[in-house]
Write an enzyme that holds these catalytic residues in place. Structure first.
Site, short mmCIF file in Angstrom:
data_model
loop_
_atom_site.label_atom_id
_atom_site.label_comp_id
_atom_site.label_asym_id
_atom_site.label_seq_id
_atom_site.Cartn_x
_atom_site.Cartn_y
_atom_site.Cartn_z
CG HIS A 163 -2.12 -0.88 1.09
ND1 HIS A 163 -2.00 -2.24 0.95
CD2 HIS A 163 -3.45 -0.61 1.07
CE1 HIS A 163 -3.21 -2.78 0.85
NE2 HIS A 163 -4.11 -1.81 0.92
CG HIS B 16 2.03 -3.99 6.44
ND1 HIS B 16 2.89 -4.91 5.89
CD2 HIS B 16 1.09 -3.75 5.50
CE1 HIS B 16 2.49 -5.21 4.66
NE2 HIS B 16 1.39 -4.52 4.40
CG ASP C 203 6.02 -4.85 7.61
OD1 ASP C 203 7.16 -5.32 7.74
OD2 ASP C 203 4.99 -5.41 8.02
#
Length: 315
Positions: free
Chosen positions: A181, A222, A226
């Site tokens: 994302h 996450h 990350d």
């Protein structure tokens, strides 16, 4: 009022038709890059699906972001997806604005060639990273006891190739470092930062990227690492690739329908200039004076008169 609307609609339609012709010509020269980028997007999804088969749920790892940010809960996990969808659709619509607006700076096909190059390079590094070490997923459907935390061995190749779309995309596990994302969000923000014209939208884009980072962690989709790795990796990838890729032609000068020269056009132009030079003619089309060779030297009309006068008067 009605005639005015009719005139403006006619202008808009002509603008859309002209821009469509321009973009089709560009697509004819760059379709291989677009198609390759889209195929590699599918391969990235395939790799993320594959690592889910290797995922083994376990205790959630200790994380600074989990301590600092309150957990949104499973019922509010949609908030981060809503922000991401807004950013994604806004960027896509901006890339197609040359079809409608009179003021334009980009070509849609060319800007998507660059965007896909940034995405593919970042996703390639992401695949290497999450296959190197599989971490226990912090998301709710990846925890111990969830039916989706482990995938049974696929019964056929088609089960893997179809990726169980779209559920396989939204409910994956194991593809953690680094956040996909954030790859998309940062690539879009950095692209608009360079080619966008509205300062307030640029600032809003960076604000959305920061908010998106916090929401991803608060939603427990996450770990903080990350998101952190995504921030510096994507910025570095875009920084280095941007220097290697050819720059987009500038449209702000009003040359809306001027296409960049293709390779064949460049080769043809180079050959034409070389031919002119070999014949003793100037490359400048405005300078078409006739050249004549005298004693092995190329002279134009003015120098030829001088040479004739010298020959008649003697040394």
């Amino acid at each position: 009022m009605t005639p005015y609307i009719g005139r403006e609609a006619s202008k808009l339609w002509k603008r859309i038709c002209a821009e469509t012709t321009t973009e089709i010509n560009l697509l004819a020269d760059n379709w291989k890059y677009i198609l390759t980028g889209l195929i590699l997007q599918y391969i990235h999804g395939l790799a993320a699906r594959g690592v889910h088969y290797l995922h083994r749920p376990g205790p959630t790892l200790q994380d600074v972001g989990f301590f600092l940010l309150p957990e949104l809960g499973e019922d509010k996990a949609y908030i981060s997806e809503t922000v991401f969808t807004f950013a994604f659709l806004s960027f896509v619509m901006w890339t197609f604005h040359p079809f409608i607006f009179k003021s334009k700076k980009i070509y849609t096909v060319l800007v998507w060639c660059r965007v896909l190059a940034f995405l593919v390079a970042s996703q390639f590094l992401r695949i290497i990273t999450f296959y190197s070490t599989q971490l226990p997923g912090p998301n709710y459907h990846c925890r111990e006891g969830s039916k989706l935390a482990r995938l049974p061995h696929p019964k056929s190749v088609f089960e893997v190739l179809l990726i169980n779309f779209p559920r396989g995309i939204t409910h994956g596990c194991g593809d953690l470092i680094f956040s996909s994302h954030m790859i998309f969000t940062l690539v879009f923000v950095l692209t608009y930062q360079k080619y966008g014209t509205k300062r307030c939208i640029k600032q809003l884009g960076w604000l959305i990227a920061v908010v998106q980072s916090f929401l991803i962690i608060a939603s427990r989709k996450h770990y903080t690492v990350d998101v952190t790795v995504a921030w510096y990796t994507v910025n570095l990838v875009v920084f280095f690739l941007d220097k290697k890729l050819p720059e987009l032609p500038d449209r702000t000068g009003g040359a809306s329908f001027l296409l960049p020269l293709s390779t064949r056009d460049k080769d043809s132009k180079t050959k034409e200039e070389s031919h002119k030079l070999l014949n003793g003619n100037s490359v400048d089309p405005a300078d078409w004076r006739q050249r004549t060779q005298v004693n092995g030297k190329t002279l134009d009309d003015a120098n030829l008169v001088h040479a004739d006068a010298t020959a008649m008067n003697g040394p």
